[in-house]
Every structure is written in C-alpha cells, then in structure tokens.
Design a protein around this motif. Structure first.
Motif, short mmCIF file in Angstrom:
data_model
loop_
_atom_site.label_atom_id
_atom_site.label_comp_id
_atom_site.label_asym_id
_atom_site.label_seq_id
_atom_site.Cartn_x
_atom_site.Cartn_y
_atom_site.Cartn_z
N VAL A 528 5.85 -1.79 -6.56
CA VAL A 528 4.72 -1.47 -7.44
C VAL A 528 4.09 -0.13 -7.04
N GLU A 529 3.97 0.09 -5.74
CA GLU A 529 3.41 1.35 -5.25
C GLU A 529 4.23 2.54 -5.74
N TYR A 530 5.57 2.42 -5.65
CA TYR A 530 6.45 3.50 -6.11
C TYR A 530 6.37 3.64 -7.63
N HIS A 531 6.32 2.52 -8.34
CA HIS A 531 6.25 2.56 -9.80
C HIS A 531 4.99 3.30 -10.26
N ARG A 532 3.87 3.05 -9.60
CA ARG A 532 2.63 3.74 -9.96
C ARG A 532 2.75 5.24 -9.75
N LYS A 533 3.41 5.64 -8.66
CA LYS A 533 3.59 7.07 -8.41
C LYS A 533 4.45 7.71 -9.48
N VAL A 534 5.53 7.01 -9.85
CA VAL A 534 6.43 7.55 -10.87
C VAL A 534 5.69 7.68 -12.20
N ARG A 535 4.91 6.65 -12.56
CA ARG A 535 4.15 6.70 -13.82
C ARG A 535 3.14 7.83 -13.80
N ALA A 536 2.43 7.99 -12.68
CA ALA A 536 1.43 9.06 -12.59
C ALA A 536 2.08 10.43 -12.70
#
Length: 602
Positions: A528-536
């Motif tokens: 989830v942490e990585y997914h948020r970074k990718v989305r941002a």
C-alpha cells in the motif's frame, strides 16, 4: 589441549618483553587484537593455560594459526593502536559495536552533517555517536541543518562549483556555498555551532539563535524572525524530550556492563549539560579480555564522543592507561571514575537498572525465539518439509483500479523482518486489473533472480489470498523450474493457511496463525505504501508536467512549498505567486489549467 601454535610456544624467548599489540590470526584473517605492557608475559599466559578459563579464548586459540606482533613505545600507545586495529579489522573475538547510526561531519571545504551507518573512515569525516534511536537522530540532523542553513547537496565543491545552485539555496533553506554566497570561514563558524548542538552542548546555541530572532524583529524583518522562532521551537522540543538528570554543567558517560551466558551486555548513558541525551545498549559475544575494559575500548574506539568523565561501577587494572589513551583521543583530560556517592554514583545506578532491564528484555526475546522455533516446526510439518523453514517470503498486490497496479515482496528471516531484502514491483505485463496474473508476474520475476543466482530461494513462499492465488503462484513457481519449492497462501476472514497440493485449509495453532498474520500485515503495509507513492507520482506527472511554463524546477519548488498536489490544486493565484520560482504569468496559467481540468475541460 593442542593448538596450531606449537611453533610459537617453542620460540617464546624471541618475543620481546616490551609494550605493544598482538594479533591472533587464522588463515591470515585477524581473529583477536590485544595489547600488553609486556608482550612476552601476556602471550605466555595464553600458552601456559592461565587464560583458558574463558570459552571464547579457547575457541579463538583453536582457530589461530599465527600471531603478529606490533611494538610501541609505551602502554598508552599500545592502547591507541589496539583501538585503531579493532576498528580496522573488526576481529571476530573482540567486542564489536557496529551497525548503530552515527552523525557524520564530513571533511570538506563546506562540510555536511548527516546520519550514517557506514564503516567509520576518519579520513573522510568526524563521527558523533553511536546512537540507538535512528528516528531521533534523523530529527536532530534535520533540525541542525535547517537551523544553521548547512548544505545537504552532494556536489563536490572541493573540485568545482556546479553550473547552477541547488534547489535548497533557491528556496532559502541553505546558505549557498554552491552559489558562492558564503565564505569558507563564515561557513566554518556556522558548522562549529551545529557541531556543538549535535554533541549535546545546546543551551548556548539556542541563546544565540534567540539573539538572531530578536535582531531580525528589531529590524522589522518579521519573516526572518518567524523563521528563527520556528527553528528555536523545534530545537527546544528536541531538548525537552531529554531528561534532566544532573547539574547543568555535567558532561559524563555512565557505563554498566555484565557478562551472562557467554554474552556481554553493556549500557552507556550519555549525559550532556545535565541532560540524558542518549542511551546505547549493546549485546555482543563476550570478549576474551576484561569485559569492562574491552567494552569501553570498543565503544570509544568505534568513534563515540569521549566526555571528560566516564563513570563505571568497578575498577579494572588498565583504568589509568585507558584514561590516558582516551585523553589523547579527546584532546583533553579524561577521568574514569568509580563513584561511591553523589550524582555520578546515582547515574551509574541508573545505568545498572537500564542494563538489568535490557538483559531481561533480551532473555524474554530469547524465550520468544523459542516460541517461534515451535511455530516453524509446525509450519514445516504442515508443508511436509524435511526441516523447519527459517526464511519466509510473502507477495501482496495493491491496486485501486486498472492503473498503477503494484506488487510487494517482504522477507522474514528467523521471524524478523529482513527489510534489506524487501522488493517492490511495477506490474508490466498485465493489462487492467487482474490480481491472479499480477501474482504470477511477481512470482516469476522473483524466481528468475533465484535462477540467475542473484538471490537465495525462500524456505516458505506465501501469497496473500486463498486457493486461486495459491494456484497462480504455484503454477508460476513450477514454470520457473522450482517444482520442489514450498508454496502456500494465507487467507483472511477467517485466517486460513492453504498449502500446495491440498484444497483443505491446514490445521495450525493460534501462535502460527498470529505469525503468518504478522507477515501478511507487513506485506500489505509495504504494498500500500508503494502504491500510494506510485499514484502520487502519476498524479503530479499528469497534472503539473502538462502545464505550460511549469518545468522540473518549478514543479519541485511547488511540491516542496505546498507539500502535495491536492494543496496546489486548492491554492489561489496569489498563493501560487508567493511560492518560490513562480511568476504571475506562470501562476495564472497553472491556476487556469487546474481549474479547467477540474471541470472536465481540456
């Protein structure tokens, strides 16, 4: 008992009766470094059996094949050399304190201050520490760099200045040595104050910053005054988090250590200006020499700041020699005291209480490791493994739609997260939202590295999910050529373990379920942490990079100023203009684009 050093025993008469260091070696590799006032007498103790009461000494001598001697003028020089040799070789049978964070001050024309865990190299910088709370050290370093406007860029200013100044200078948080905006002398004066702060001498530094704030306010420079006010508040918060344990002018390290079951436990309480600024707690293999002397030697030899006073619970034979050696290292008098009353005795008592708590916590951790061993036995039986698994890996997929699908892989080794082995994956070959295909891709890429020899295979490979996820992972593992790999899936609501080759959930204990849930939660958090970074990253690219007049520099300045794309989107034109690097024209163009995009306009 026979050792591989018979030839040395036979020529003991050739060993000089002088001060120096001795290095026991096994197959050319240093095993143990020691020092002695008389090398002949010290080595005779080894060969006559007087030092064979320590199991670690016996183990070291069994492996030793040679002894190298280095002569010095006196015992003090021998101790200094011993420190340097231990720090250089990190021998297996000496106390070794490494892996802890340090604050490094580089030896450059314009030095930098940052946290590091690298092997110490006194040629490239000065080190403060070691510390145990990396988070607190990072906060201290960040506050220090901001308070004194020190550079954080990695430009090699000793060779040449960059073509353009770094972004920190452009937005006003660096004094600008890369822009030629400060002399070497003025920067050195700032650095001196910064070093005082990170080494615990903070009261004078804060008073000076308060004077700067007052001067800025008197000159009606209210923005600058507000900047110093915020910095002072941050520094005061950092100081307030430390305990006042002694008089304001007290600078001392209180040390307590003890050997239990072949392990040396040590605690150092660092008191600066009367405040407890740090606690270092260490557990290492028991040394071959005097435990307290070896612990102090290793702690300060590894680069810890040497205070004017070191308080210990008991004396030892080399106390005066060690004090003289540390005085040379410090550049001032050092006293190793054994207090019987007063505040030093109180601090040693506090260190002893910390030590007892540390030992109890370590023993409790050992008991927990015993519980984990039973869990591993159980999971090994569930998968029909020949041996209990030790290395667990788990894959999780995170997405909120067909875009920005990512995978994570976390690793637990002996029940402990091995974060250096964690991996993140951008899904490359799967169009749309297909979790099973994404699991297959991550699994194939993971085992492709194993096949190339770049990574070791896990003992227990897990995926987050049920039978369908297990089937996808097992098929991918087989296609990669690892038919014998143990593969399982861990489902939730309720928690169930499915193993390869069975459609029924395995019967496992509550302890095993809790362990697997911990692994799954960590895999989910990391994904989830990585997914948020990718989305941002995708959001900032799709919005800011398409606006005319907003290049990489303005984009970075905007994100640094506002903190997020969402805040930029909610800003007015006036607020955008006030951001660094922005002009009225660029701000208006950005505002028009963002608000047009919100309404669905092109």
């Amino acid at each position: 008992m026979e050792y591989a050093l018979k030839h040395l025993r036979e020529r003991m008469d050739e060993v000089p009766d002088e001060a120096g260091c001795y290095i026991f070696k096994g197959r050319g590799k240093p095993l143990y470094v020691g020092k002695a006032k008389s090398l002949r007498k010290r080595l005779n103790q080894y060969f006559s059996g007087k030092r064979l009461g320590n199991p670690k000494t016996v183990a070291m001598l069994k492996r030793a094949t040679d002894v190298e001697l280095v002569l010095t003028a006196n015992e003090t020089e021998a101790l200094l050399l011993e420190m340097n040799l231990i720090n250089k070789y990190r021998p297996k049978y000496n106390v070794s304190i490494h892996g802890f964070p340090y604050i490094k001050i580089t030896k450059e024309r314009f030095p930098r201050v940052f946290l590091t865990r690298e092997a110490r190299d006194e040629r490239t910088g000065r080190y403060v520490g070691p510390f145990t709370d990396a988070k607190a050290v990072r906060r201290t370093v960040a506050l220090t760099n901001r308070a004194f406007s020190l550079r954080t860029c990695k430009y090699d200013l000793d060779r040449k200045a960059p073509r353009r100044p770094c972004l920190d200078y452009e937005i006003g948080i660096c004094i600008g040595p890369c822009a030629g905006a400060v002399s070497v002398e003025d920067y050195a004066a700032l650095l001196e104050k910064a070093v005082k702060f990170v080494t615990g001498r903070r009261a004078g530094v804060i008073r000076e910053l308060e004077k700067r704030m007052a001067a800025a306010a008197a000159a009606l420079s209210f923005e600058e005054a507000a900047k110093w006010r915020d910095v002072i508040r941050g520094l005061n918060r950092a100081v307030a988090e430390q305990y006042a344990v002694a008089r304001k002018n007290t600078n001392v390290d209180a040390v307590s250590c003890e050997v239990r079951a072949g392990k040396l436990y040590g605690v150092v309480l660092r008191v600066r200006e009367g405040r407890l600024v740090d606690r270092v707690a260490v557990k290492v293999d028991a040394p071959a020499g005097n435990p307290l002397e070896q612990f102090l030697l290793s702690h300060y030899g590894a680069g810890a700041e040497v205070p004017p006073k070191i308080a210990v619970a008991r004396s030892f034979s080399g106390r005066s020699v060690l004090a003289a050696s540390l005085a040379e290292k410090r550049g001032g008098v050092v006293g190793i005291v054994v207090p019987r009353w007063g505040e030093y005795a109180h601090l040693v008592g506090v260190a002893a209480k910390n030590l007892e708590y540390f030992i109890e916590a370590s023993e409790l951790s050992k008991a927990r490791r015993g519980e984990l061993a039973a869990v591993f036995e159980e999971l090994g039986a569930a998968t029909a493994s020949a041996e209990p698994p030790g290395r667990f890996e788990m894959v999780d997929i995170s997405n909120t739609g067909p875009k920005s699908v990512v995978g994570s892989l976390v690793v637990f080794d002996a029940g402990v997260p091995d974060k250096s082995s964690y991996r993140r994956y951008r899904i490359r070959t799967v169009p749309g939202q297909d979790d099973l295909a994404a699991i297959a891709e991550v699994t194939k890429r993971r085992f492709a590295r194993v096949k190339r020899g770049d990574d070791q295979p896990p003992d227990f490979f897990l995926v987050d999910g049920g039978l369908n996820q297990l089937t996808a992972a097992a098929r991918a593992v087989a296609e990669a050529g690892f038919e014998g790999q143990k593969v399982a899936a861990f489902a939730k609501d309720p928690d169930r373990l499915f193993v390869r080759g069975s459609r029924q959930a395995a019967a496992i204990s509550e302890a095993a379920t809790l362990f697997l849930a911990r692994v799954r939660d960590e895999a989910h958090r990391f994904a989830v942490e990585y997914h948020r970074k990718v989305r941002a990253r995708a959001a900032s690219k799709s919005i800011l990079d398409e606006v005319e007049g907003i290049g990489p520099t303005r984009k970075k300045a905007l994100l640094r100023h506002f903190g997020s794309v969402e805040k930029i989107m909610s800003a007015s034109v006036d607020e955008l203009v006030r951001a660094p690097k922005m002009t009225t024209r660029a701000a208006q163009a950005l505002f028009d684009y963002l608000h047009g995009a919100r309404k669905g306009e092109p």
